[in-house]
Design a protein around this motif. Sequence first.
Motif, mmCIF file in Angstrom:
data_model
loop_
_atom_site.group_PDB
_atom_site.id
_atom_site.type_symbol
_atom_site.label_atom_id
_atom_site.label_comp_id
_atom_site.label_asym_id
_atom_site.label_seq_id
_atom_site.Cartn_x
_atom_site.Cartn_y
_atom_site.Cartn_z
ATOM 1 N N VAL A 72 51.517 27.344 52.971
ATOM 2 C CA VAL A 72 50.522 27.980 53.835
ATOM 3 C C VAL A 72 50.945 29.389 54.246
ATOM 4 C CG1 VAL A 72 49.455 25.853 54.656
ATOM 5 C CG2 VAL A 72 51.389 26.795 55.895
ATOM 6 N N LYS A 73 52.226 29.691 54.116
ATOM 7 C CA LYS A 73 52.694 31.043 54.392
ATOM 8 C C LYS A 73 53.991 31.249 53.628
ATOM 9 C CE LYS A 73 52.827 34.324 58.022
ATOM 10 N NZ LYS A 73 52.233 34.634 59.287
ATOM 11 N N VAL A 74 54.143 32.428 53.036
ATOM 12 C CA VAL A 74 55.411 32.761 52.382
ATOM 13 C C VAL A 74 55.664 34.253 52.567
ATOM 14 C CG1 VAL A 74 54.376 33.044 50.072
ATOM 15 C CG2 VAL A 74 56.807 32.525 50.271
ATOM 16 N N MET A 75 56.836 34.542 53.113
ATOM 17 C CA MET A 75 57.307 35.915 53.305
ATOM 18 C C MET A 75 58.686 35.963 52.670
ATOM 19 S SD MET A 75 56.199 36.108 57.295
ATOM 20 C CE MET A 75 56.691 34.416 57.557
ATOM 21 N N PRO A 76 59.252 37.142 52.506
ATOM 22 C CA PRO A 76 60.585 37.164 51.907
ATOM 23 C C PRO A 76 61.614 36.313 52.664
ATOM 24 C CG PRO A 76 59.651 39.357 51.860
ATOM 25 C CD PRO A 76 58.709 38.494 52.671
ATOM 26 N N HIS A 77 61.556 36.279 53.992
ATOM 27 C CA HIS A 77 62.592 35.627 54.790
ATOM 28 C C HIS A 77 62.193 34.262 55.358
ATOM 29 C CE1 HIS A 77 59.947 37.424 57.709
ATOM 30 N NE2 HIS A 77 60.439 36.584 58.589
ATOM 31 N N ALA A 78 60.960 33.831 55.138
ATOM 32 C CA ALA A 78 60.505 32.569 55.728
ATOM 33 C C ALA A 78 59.300 32.025 54.978
ATOM 34 C CB ALA A 78 60.139 32.792 57.203
ATOM 35 N N LEU A 90 58.501 24.790 58.798
ATOM 36 C CA LEU A 90 58.904 26.185 58.668
ATOM 37 C C LEU A 90 60.361 26.244 58.242
ATOM 38 C CD1 LEU A 90 58.824 29.323 59.307
ATOM 39 C CD2 LEU A 90 59.515 28.671 61.626
ATOM 40 N N VAL A 91 60.632 27.051 57.220
ATOM 41 C CA VAL A 91 62.007 27.356 56.835
ATOM 42 C C VAL A 91 62.197 28.842 57.112
ATOM 43 C CG1 VAL A 91 63.674 27.474 54.949
ATOM 44 C CG2 VAL A 91 62.038 25.574 55.051
ATOM 45 N N HIS A 92 63.130 29.167 58.002
ATOM 46 C CA HIS A 92 63.399 30.566 58.355
ATOM 47 C C HIS A 92 64.789 30.894 57.831
ATOM 48 C CE1 HIS A 92 63.734 34.301 60.565
ATOM 49 N NE2 HIS A 92 62.454 34.184 60.879
ATOM 50 N N VAL A 93 64.873 31.687 56.766
ATOM 51 C CA VAL A 93 66.142 31.957 56.099
ATOM 52 C C VAL A 93 66.880 33.085 56.825
ATOM 53 C CG1 VAL A 93 67.264 32.505 53.915
ATOM 54 C CG2 VAL A 93 65.163 31.146 53.929
ATOM 55 N N GLY A 94 67.857 32.678 57.629
ATOM 56 C CA GLY A 94 68.626 33.640 58.419
ATOM 57 C C GLY A 94 67.936 33.952 59.739
ATOM 58 N N ILE A 95 68.671 34.628 60.604
ATOM 59 C CA ILE A 95 68.171 35.027 61.922
ATOM 60 C C ILE A 95 67.966 36.536 61.924
ATOM 61 C CG2 ILE A 95 68.717 35.126 64.401
ATOM 62 C CD1 ILE A 95 68.172 32.267 63.347
ATOM 63 N N ASP A 96 66.818 36.972 62.395
ATOM 64 C CA ASP A 96 66.453 38.403 62.437
ATOM 65 C C ASP A 96 66.382 39.038 61.048
ATOM 66 O OD1 ASP A 96 66.190 38.382 65.211
ATOM 67 O OD2 ASP A 96 68.298 38.882 65.518
ATOM 68 N N ILE A 122 62.099 30.864 47.397
ATOM 69 C CA ILE A 122 62.584 32.244 47.441
ATOM 70 C C ILE A 122 64.057 32.247 47.037
ATOM 71 C CG2 ILE A 122 61.009 32.963 49.315
ATOM 72 C CD1 ILE A 122 63.369 32.793 51.253
ATOM 73 N N THR A 123 64.560 33.420 46.664
ATOM 74 C CA THR A 123 66.005 33.568 46.513
ATOM 75 C C THR A 123 66.475 34.533 47.589
ATOM 76 O OG1 THR A 123 65.902 35.418 44.957
ATOM 77 C CG2 THR A 123 65.969 33.198 44.007
ATOM 78 N N VAL A 124 67.727 34.373 47.983
ATOM 79 C CA VAL A 124 68.311 35.235 49.005
ATOM 80 C C VAL A 124 69.733 35.615 48.602
ATOM 81 C CG1 VAL A 124 69.000 33.217 50.387
ATOM 82 C CG2 VAL A 124 68.912 35.473 51.458
ATOM 83 N N ASP A 125 70.044 36.887 48.764
ATOM 84 C CA ASP A 125 71.393 37.382 48.517
ATOM 85 C C ASP A 125 72.160 37.248 49.833
ATOM 86 O OD1 ASP A 125 73.723 38.852 48.161
ATOM 87 O OD2 ASP A 125 72.749 40.366 46.909
ATOM 88 N N VAL A 126 72.873 36.133 49.973
ATOM 89 C CA VAL A 126 73.579 35.807 51.213
ATOM 90 C C VAL A 126 74.607 36.890 51.548
ATOM 91 C CG1 VAL A 126 75.082 34.102 52.325
ATOM 92 C CG2 VAL A 126 73.183 33.342 50.864
#
Length: 171
Positions: A72-78, A90-96, A122-126
Amino acid sequence: MSHSDVTAPELSTEASAQIISVASPLPGRLIPLSEVPDPVFAKGLVGGGAAIIPDDDAGVITAVAPLDGKVVKVMPHAYIVQHASGPAVLVHVGIDTVRLKGEGFTVIAQKGEQVRAGDPMITVDVTLVRSKDLSMCSPVVILDSAADAIEAPASGGRVEAGARLFDLPGR
């Protein structure tokens, strides 16, 4: 009894209708929401859930769908995936990490798409996120649920992406 036992499918259908398992979107260390370094998540204002902190040596990792449902929603970070029976996670990848404006993230899933638990979102460069002095603590929250909707996990346990994180409370 053989595999053709007629009661087995009926029982499994009943069980799956009652229990919706939420999978971990990321591999890492499990912590209760109360330990998330963001008061909105820590106080359960968004909803109940848990959080995952990727390993220190994590490089680029893929965050996966926490349950079967519609994006229902997709952004780079969540992102948010809603189960057919109603609850949304909701999956929120990282804080801020919204501050990065997408840097270090690649969106794979599309809004409106049907996904299954474990599908890449999504992929994330930790390493990049941490190099910007941002926390990779990633809350996984049942939207519009009570802060204590699920039993808080013990801090420090390990979980793999796609493994059971918690079950949604009965509706």
